[in-house]
Motif scaffolding. Structure first.
Motif, PDB file in Angstrom:
ATOM      1  N   GLU A  22       7.452  68.693  39.466  1.00 28.22           N
ATOM      2  CA  GLU A  22       8.283  68.260  38.343  1.00 28.22           C
ATOM      3  C   GLU A  22       9.735  68.076  38.777  1.00 28.22           C
ATOM      4  OE1 GLU A  22       9.836  67.169  34.706  1.00 28.22           O
ATOM      5  OE2 GLU A  22       7.757  67.163  35.393  1.00 28.22           O
ATOM      6  N   ALA A  23      10.248  68.974  39.592  1.00 28.08           N
ATOM      7  CA  ALA A  23      11.645  68.875  40.038  1.00 28.08           C
ATOM      8  C   ALA A  23      11.867  67.598  40.838  1.00 28.08           C
ATOM      9  CB  ALA A  23      12.019  70.097  40.865  1.00 28.08           C
ATOM     10  N   ALA A  24      10.948  67.296  41.749  1.00 33.72           N
ATOM     11  CA  ALA A  24      11.076  66.085  42.558  1.00 33.72           C
ATOM     12  C   ALA A  24      10.949  64.834  41.698  1.00 33.72           C
ATOM     13  CB  ALA A  24      10.022  66.085  43.666  1.00 33.72           C
ATOM     14  N   THR A  25      10.037  64.882  40.720  1.00 39.61           N
ATOM     15  CA  THR A  25       9.848  63.737  39.834  1.00 39.61           C
ATOM     16  C   THR A  25      11.085  63.513  38.974  1.00 39.61           C
ATOM     17  OG1 THR A  25       7.464  64.160  39.740  1.00 39.61           O
ATOM     18  CG2 THR A  25       8.394  62.747  38.032  1.00 39.61           C
ATOM     19  N   LEU A  63       6.298  43.645  30.402  1.00 36.15           N
ATOM     20  CA  LEU A  63       7.702  43.272  30.535  1.00 36.15           C
ATOM     21  C   LEU A  63       7.932  42.302  31.695  1.00 36.15           C
ATOM     22  CD1 LEU A  63       9.355  46.762  29.917  1.00 36.15           C
ATOM     23  CD2 LEU A  63       9.276  44.812  28.353  1.00 36.15           C
ATOM     24  N   ASP A  64       6.949  41.451  31.965  1.00 38.26           N
ATOM     25  CA  ASP A  64       7.072  40.504  33.081  1.00 38.26           C
ATOM     26  C   ASP A  64       8.305  39.609  32.942  1.00 38.26           C
ATOM     27  OD1 ASP A  64       4.242  40.591  34.671  1.00 38.26           O
ATOM     28  OD2 ASP A  64       3.970  40.984  32.546  1.00 38.26           O
ATOM     29  N   ASP A  65       8.649  39.253  31.722  1.00 42.75           N
ATOM     30  CA  ASP A  65       9.819  38.390  31.512  1.00 42.75           C
ATOM     31  C   ASP A  65      11.128  39.147  31.702  1.00 42.75           C
ATOM     32  OD1 ASP A  65       8.151  36.291  30.948  1.00 42.75           O
ATOM     33  OD2 ASP A  65       8.277  36.520  28.768  1.00 42.75           O
ATOM     34  N   HIS A  66      11.035  40.472  31.818  1.00 46.67           N
ATOM     35  CA  HIS A  66      12.243  41.284  31.950  1.00 46.67           C
ATOM     36  C   HIS A  66      12.186  42.165  33.200  1.00 46.67           C
ATOM     37  CE1 HIS A  66      13.062  39.880  27.957  1.00 46.67           C
ATOM     38  NE2 HIS A  66      12.002  40.495  27.452  1.00 46.67           N
ATOM     39  N   ARG A  67      11.505  41.662  34.230  1.00 47.55           N
ATOM     40  CA  ARG A  67      11.338  42.446  35.452  1.00 47.55           C
ATOM     41  C   ARG A  67      12.687  42.810  36.079  1.00 47.55           C
ATOM     42  NH1 ARG A  67       7.559  43.532  39.409  1.00 47.55           N
ATOM     43  NH2 ARG A  67       5.959  42.538  38.124  1.00 47.55           N
ATOM     44  N   ALA A  68      13.643  41.902  36.050  1.00 50.79           N
ATOM     45  CA  ALA A  68      14.927  42.152  36.720  1.00 50.79           C
ATOM     46  C   ALA A  68      15.657  43.367  36.143  1.00 50.79           C
ATOM     47  CB  ALA A  68      15.814  40.909  36.672  1.00 50.79           C
ATOM     48  N   PRO A  69      15.880  43.453  34.811  1.00 53.37           N
ATOM     49  CA  PRO A  69      16.570  44.643  34.304  1.00 53.37           C
ATOM     50  C   PRO A  69      15.752  45.922  34.450  1.00 53.37           C
ATOM     51  CG  PRO A  69      15.884  43.208  32.499  1.00 53.37           C
ATOM     52  CD  PRO A  69      15.692  42.436  33.757  1.00 53.37           C
ATOM     53  N   VAL A  70      14.424  45.811  34.348  1.00 53.47           N
ATOM     54  CA  VAL A  70      13.588  46.998  34.539  1.00 53.47           C
ATOM     55  C   VAL A  70      13.728  47.502  35.969  1.00 53.47           C
ATOM     56  CG1 VAL A  70      11.211  47.852  34.634  1.00 53.47           C
ATOM     57  CG2 VAL A  70      11.940  46.403  32.726  1.00 53.47           C
ATOM     58  N   THR A  71      13.680  46.587  36.922  1.00 51.84           N
ATOM     59  CA  THR A  71      13.823  46.960  38.329  1.00 51.84           C
ATOM     60  C   THR A  71      15.181  47.593  38.590  1.00 51.84           C
ATOM     61  OG1 THR A  71      12.323  45.191  39.013  1.00 51.84           O
ATOM     62  CG2 THR A  71      13.812  46.088  40.690  1.00 51.84           C
ATOM     63  N   ARG A  72      16.220  46.971  38.059  1.00 51.04           N
ATOM     64  CA  ARG A  72      17.575  47.510  38.261  1.00 51.04           C
ATOM     65  C   ARG A  72      17.693  48.915  37.684  1.00 51.04           C
ATOM     66  NH1 ARG A  72      22.519  47.112  35.226  1.00 51.04           N
ATOM     67  NH2 ARG A  72      21.596  45.674  33.730  1.00 51.04           N
ATOM     68  N   PHE A  73      17.137  49.097  36.517  1.00 50.29           N
ATOM     69  CA  PHE A  73      17.221  50.407  35.873  1.00 50.29           C
ATOM     70  C   PHE A  73      16.453  51.467  36.646  1.00 50.29           C
ATOM     71  CE2 PHE A  73      15.102  53.268  32.686  1.00 50.29           C
ATOM     72  CZ  PHE A  73      16.180  54.125  32.538  1.00 50.29           C
ATOM     73  N   LEU A  74      15.209  51.193  37.018  1.00 51.82           N
ATOM     74  CA  LEU A  74      14.410  52.204  37.702  1.00 51.82           C
ATOM     75  C   LEU A  74      14.947  52.510  39.096  1.00 51.82           C
ATOM     76  CD1 LEU A  74      10.775  51.277  36.613  1.00 51.82           C
ATOM     77  CD2 LEU A  74      12.227  53.137  35.779  1.00 51.82           C
ATOM     78  N   ARG A  75      15.466  51.522  39.756  1.00 51.27           N
ATOM     79  CA  ARG A  75      16.069  51.793  41.068  1.00 51.27           C
ATOM     80  C   ARG A  75      17.325  52.649  40.948  1.00 51.27           C
ATOM     81  NH1 ARG A  75      15.517  45.962  44.287  1.00 51.27           N
ATOM     82  NH2 ARG A  75      13.359  46.296  44.986  1.00 51.27           N
ATOM     83  N   GLY A  76      18.081  52.416  39.890  1.00 59.40           N
ATOM     84  CA  GLY A  76      19.306  53.181  39.689  1.00 59.40           C
ATOM     85  C   GLY A  76      19.097  54.503  38.987  1.00 59.40           C
ATOM     86  N   GLY A  77      18.031  54.604  38.187  1.00 62.88           N
ATOM     87  CA  GLY A  77      17.714  55.844  37.502  1.00 62.88           C
ATOM     88  C   GLY A  77      18.411  56.005  36.161  1.00 62.88           C
ATOM     89  N   LEU A 104      17.924  60.131  39.113  1.00 60.52           N
ATOM     90  CA  LEU A 104      18.855  59.565  40.086  1.00 60.52           C
ATOM     91  C   LEU A 104      18.379  58.233  40.659  1.00 60.52           C
ATOM     92  CD1 LEU A 104      19.977  62.773  42.004  1.00 60.52           C
ATOM     93  CD2 LEU A 104      20.911  61.746  39.925  1.00 60.52           C
ATOM     94  N   GLY A 105      17.155  57.839  40.365  1.00 64.37           N
ATOM     95  CA  GLY A 105      16.679  56.514  40.729  1.00 64.37           C
ATOM     96  C   GLY A 105      15.700  56.487  41.877  1.00 64.37           C
ATOM     97  N   LEU A 106      14.840  55.471  41.861  1.00 63.23           N
ATOM     98  CA  LEU A 106      13.827  55.330  42.910  1.00 63.23           C
ATOM     99  C   LEU A 106      14.455  55.030  44.260  1.00 63.23           C
ATOM    100  CD1 LEU A 106      11.076  53.311  41.001  1.00 63.23           C
ATOM    101  CD2 LEU A 106      11.247  55.786  41.337  1.00 63.23           C
TER     102      LEU A 106
END
Length: 318
Positions: free
Chosen positions: A163-166, A201-215, A172-174
């Motif tokens: 859980e801590a690592a997750t 969310l295929d039409d919104h992949r860019a903001p989803v990617t940015r968010f998950l990478r950044g956390g 903090l982001g992927l």
């Protein structure tokens, strides 16, 4: 009228207060503000910034509600008033992440109740009508977190370390998780792909990617943004601009019970009582302690912490 309040910190030892702030002023205002825990652990004068935001907004709402005429203020003006109070308290601090909070407020307007919610802190009227606003960005975090958790747990039993690592990966982001060697780059891409597919969310992949990478530490960048598909209104010192709030009134004669609850409860009970809310919480802890199944959320519980603070206020007309 009977008012019961239960406010429990996510820290199991209760040595630290949480970020939920209930406010009860009979004849004027009853509500809950749920401050957003800063993923960096930022504190001001020993107070976490989420609690600071909740305390500030709850205090401003209480001060406003003392004046009966202010309880009928248009929603946009009322929210603007609260945002201004929070900005005056926090802007001089120059924090990297603006302190923010949700709110669920019930104003006593004489012969009627006025219900105002912003965010996922909710209100239930007469045990049936639920008022609250969920946000897509939380669904994105939850889906990604479950994928990371299951990858890290593998075939073995999940532990507090899992859980801590997750949590660290999602907060903090992927990209950070990859840099720290917690997950491989292809795993991060698979998590993003799976989240996009699951939520269509295929039409919104860019903001989803940015968010998950950044956390989640970057989530504030989407706050009060009327244009982003991941945007959401919150109380963080800036004026909410999306209209993501609920503002309704009900005659008192038609209201038998009011429940105000934070998202530390992963489900809503059938019955109207503190005991019913706690029973739902206990069931979720017993059946899905990691919060990756029927009670999926952005965080799971550990031996030291529940997955979130929880608060419920139950108002019964006697």
């Amino acid at each position: 009228m009977r008012i019961e309040v239960l406010n429990i910190s996510k820290y199991r030892t209760s040595a630290r207060v949480g970020d939920d702030v209930p406010v009860v002023l009979p004849g004027a205002l009853i509500g809950v503000c749920d401050g957003a825990t800063d993923p960096r652990g930022t504190a001001v004068d020993g107070i976490g910034t989420g609690r600071l935001a909740a305390l500030t907004v709850a205090s401003a709402a209480a001060e406003l509600a003392i004046d009966p005429d202010s309880r009928d203020m248009p929603a946009a003006d009322l929210l603007g008033h609260l945002a201004g109070a929070l900005a005056r308290r926090t802007a001089p601090l120059n924090l990297e992440i603006p302190p923010s909070t949700t709110l669920a407020l019930v104003f006593d307007c004489g012969d009627r109740w006025r219900f105002l919610t912003l965010g996922d802190t909710g209100i239930r009227i007469n045990g049936t009508e639920v008022l609250r606003t969920d946000k897509l960005i939380d669904d994105v975090s939850t889906h990604a977190r479950i994928a990371v958790f299951r990858h890290l747990a593998g075939e073995g039993p999940a532990t507090d370390a899992t859980e801590a690592a997750t949590r660290r990966a999602i907060l903090l982001g992927l990209d950070n998780a990859v840099a720290e060697g917690v997950i491989a780059g292809d795993v991060a891409e698979n998590v993003i792909d799976a989240t996009v597919r699951a939520l269509k969310l295929d039409d919104h992949r860019a903001p989803v990617t940015r968010f998950l990478r950044g956390g989640i530490k970057t989530q504030f960048e989407f706050s009060n943004d009327p244009d982003s598909p991941l945007g959401f209104d919150t109380m963080n010192g800036n004026t909410p601009r999306r209209g993501d709030y609920v503002d309704v009134s009900r005659p008192k004669a038609q209201v038998q019970s009011i429940e105000i609850f934070s998202d530390g409860y992963p489900a809503i009970p059938d019955a109207v009582s503190l005991e019913a809310w706690e029973a739902v919480f206990a069931k979720a802890e017993a059946e899905d302690v990691h919060k990756i199944g029927a009670y999926a959320t952005v965080k799971g519980s550990t031996t030291d912490e529940f997955f979130d603070d929880r608060t419920v206020i139950v108002v019964d007309r006697l």
